[in-house]
Design a protein around this motif. Structure first.
Motif, PDB file in Angstrom:
ATOM      1  N   SER A   1      -3.619  -3.048  -7.895  1.00 52.88           N
ATOM      2  CA  SER A   1      -3.548  -1.823  -7.103  1.00 52.88           C
ATOM      3  C   SER A   1      -2.773  -2.050  -5.810  1.00 52.88           C
ATOM      4  O   SER A   1      -1.954  -1.220  -5.412  1.00 52.88           O
ATOM      5  CB  SER A   1      -4.953  -1.317  -6.776  1.00 52.88           C
ATOM      6  N   LEU A   2      -3.020  -3.162  -5.158  1.00 50.00           N
ATOM      7  CA  LEU A   2      -2.302  -3.474  -3.921  1.00 50.00           C
ATOM      8  C   LEU A   2      -0.810  -3.687  -4.184  1.00 50.00           C
ATOM      9  O   LEU A   2       0.040  -3.243  -3.405  1.00 50.00           O
ATOM     10  CB  LEU A   2      -2.905  -4.703  -3.249  1.00 50.00           C
ATOM     11  N   GLN A   3      -0.490  -4.340  -5.302  1.00 55.51           N
ATOM     12  CA  GLN A   3       0.919  -4.532  -5.646  1.00 55.51           C
ATOM     13  C   GLN A   3       1.595  -3.188  -5.916  1.00 55.51           C
ATOM     14  O   GLN A   3       2.733  -2.962  -5.506  1.00 55.51           O
ATOM     15  CB  GLN A   3       1.049  -5.426  -6.880  1.00 55.51           C
TER      16      GLN A   3
ATOM     17  N   LEU B   1       4.726  -1.620  -3.883  1.00 56.05           N
ATOM     18  CA  LEU B   1       5.953  -1.235  -4.566  1.00 56.05           C
ATOM     19  C   LEU B   1       6.332   0.204  -4.229  1.00 56.05           C
ATOM     20  O   LEU B   1       7.500   0.500  -3.950  1.00 56.05           O
ATOM     21  CB  LEU B   1       5.787  -1.394  -6.075  1.00 56.05           C
ATOM     22  N   HIS B   2       5.358   1.094  -4.213  1.00 55.58           N
ATOM     23  CA  HIS B   2       5.634   2.487  -3.860  1.00 55.58           C
ATOM     24  C   HIS B   2       6.111   2.610  -2.413  1.00 55.58           C
ATOM     25  O   HIS B   2       7.030   3.370  -2.118  1.00 55.58           O
ATOM     26  CB  HIS B   2       4.403   3.368  -4.087  1.00 55.58           C
ATOM     27  N   ALA B   3       5.506   1.861  -1.518  1.00 52.06           N
ATOM     28  CA  ALA B   3       5.925   1.888  -0.116  1.00 52.06           C
ATOM     29  C   ALA B   3       7.359   1.382   0.023  1.00 52.06           C
ATOM     30  O   ALA B   3       8.157   1.942   0.784  1.00 52.06           O
ATOM     31  CB  ALA B   3       4.981   1.058   0.733  1.00 52.06           C
ATOM     32  N   ARG B   4       7.693   0.349  -0.726  1.00 49.21           N
ATOM     33  CA  ARG B   4       9.052  -0.194  -0.693  1.00 49.21           C
ATOM     34  C   ARG B   4      10.044   0.821  -1.233  1.00 49.21           C
ATOM     35  O   ARG B   4      11.135   1.006  -0.670  1.00 49.21           O
ATOM     36  CB  ARG B   4       9.112  -1.477  -1.513  1.00 49.21           C
ATOM     37  N   GLN B   5       9.704   1.508  -2.311  1.00 53.77           N
ATOM     38  CA  GLN B   5      10.596   2.521  -2.872  1.00 53.77           C
ATOM     39  C   GLN B   5      10.802   3.677  -1.894  1.00 53.77           C
ATOM     40  O   GLN B   5      11.922   4.170  -1.740  1.00 53.77           O
ATOM     41  CB  GLN B   5      10.046   3.042  -4.203  1.00 53.77           C
TER      42      GLN B   5
ATOM     43  N   THR C   1     -16.797 -10.342 -14.467  1.00 54.86           N
ATOM     44  CA  THR C   1     -16.746  -9.049 -13.787  1.00 54.86           C
ATOM     45  C   THR C   1     -16.056  -9.177 -12.438  1.00 54.86           C
ATOM     46  O   THR C   1     -15.201  -8.359 -12.087  1.00 54.86           O
ATOM     47  CB  THR C   1     -18.171  -8.492 -13.614  1.00 54.86           C
ATOM     48  N   ALA C   2     -16.407 -10.205 -11.690  1.00 52.03           N
ATOM     49  CA  ALA C   2     -15.809 -10.418 -10.366  1.00 52.03           C
ATOM     50  C   ALA C   2     -14.301 -10.676 -10.484  1.00 52.03           C
ATOM     51  O   ALA C   2     -13.509 -10.133  -9.715  1.00 52.03           O
ATOM     52  CB  ALA C   2     -16.492 -11.575  -9.655  1.00 52.03           C
ATOM     53  N   SER C   3     -13.912 -11.488 -11.459  1.00 44.64           N
ATOM     54  CA  SER C   3     -12.473 -11.767 -11.598  1.00 44.64           C
ATOM     55  C   SER C   3     -11.725 -10.526 -12.074  1.00 44.64           C
ATOM     56  O   SER C   3     -10.577 -10.298 -11.683  1.00 44.64           O
ATOM     57  CB  SER C   3     -12.233 -12.958 -12.523  1.00 44.64           C
ATOM     58  N   SER C   4     -12.331  -9.693 -12.900  1.00 47.74           N
ATOM     59  CA  SER C   4     -11.703  -8.442 -13.335  1.00 47.74           C
ATOM     60  C   SER C   4     -11.507  -7.505 -12.159  1.00 47.74           C
ATOM     61  O   SER C   4     -10.456  -6.872 -12.020  1.00 47.74           O
ATOM     62  CB  SER C   4     -12.547  -7.747 -14.408  1.00 47.74           C
ATOM     63  N   VAL C   5     -12.508  -7.391 -11.306  1.00 44.94           N
ATOM     64  CA  VAL C   5     -12.409  -6.539 -10.126  1.00 44.94           C
ATOM     65  C   VAL C   5     -11.311  -7.059  -9.193  1.00 44.94           C
ATOM     66  O   VAL C   5     -10.512  -6.281  -8.668  1.00 44.94           O
ATOM     67  CB  VAL C   5     -13.769  -6.451  -9.402  1.00 44.94           C
ATOM     68  N   LEU C   6     -11.257  -8.362  -9.000  1.00 45.55           N
ATOM     69  CA  LEU C   6     -10.215  -8.946  -8.152  1.00 45.55           C
ATOM     70  C   LEU C   6      -8.822  -8.715  -8.745  1.00 45.55           C
ATOM     71  O   LEU C   6      -7.875  -8.411  -8.021  1.00 45.55           O
ATOM     72  CB  LEU C   6     -10.457 -10.434  -7.946  1.00 45.55           C
TER      73      LEU C   6
END
Length: 126
Positions: free
Chosen positions: A18-20, A24-28, A7-12
């Motif tokens: 999400s951060l990536q 990516l959206h900020a870069r675009q 569960t912890a690794s799935s959340v991470l």
């Protein structure tokens, strides 16, 4: 314990994705803002160059629509070719149309070498 680790690794993993995605959206958005700023800068440069070339014997051309420039008897000695194309910041442009709007203004329509078109409303310098 194994369930907690999974569960912890799935959340991470989801958090990392999400951060990536946000990055990516900020870069675009940043890339699009830069492209828009470069286009505006090129348009302003064309407007300045157009007005600079439209001096002397060429100044009388600005009182006429560009469709009437060739063979105009109102502007003897004027060569409209200098106002019909050019190069700015490694981008070529071609005049599609010039439409005067009163004595000291007009609309400049351009086609860029990448196929884009621009429409600029100019106030002419005295």
């Amino acid at each position: 314990m194994l369930l907690f680790a999974l569960t912890a690794s799935s959340v991470l993993l989801l958090s990392s994705l999400s951060l990536q995605t946000l990055a990516l959206h900020a870069r675009q958005r940043s890339h699009q803002a830069l492209a828009t700023a470069q286009t505006r800068d090129a348009e302003h440069s064309v407007a300045m160059a157009f007005q600079q070339h439209a001096t002397g014997v060429h100044a009388c051309l600005l009182a006429l629509p560009s469709s009437e420039w060739e063979g105009s008897k109102r502007c003897p000695g004027a060569n409209p070719a200098a106002l019909q194309s050019g190069r700015v910041a490694e981008r070529d442009w071609q005049l599609l149309q010039w439409l005067p709007n009163g004595v000291m203004a007009g609309t400049l329509q351009l086609r860029w070498s990448d196929g884009r078109q621009s429409r600029l409303d100019l106030e002419l310098l005295p």
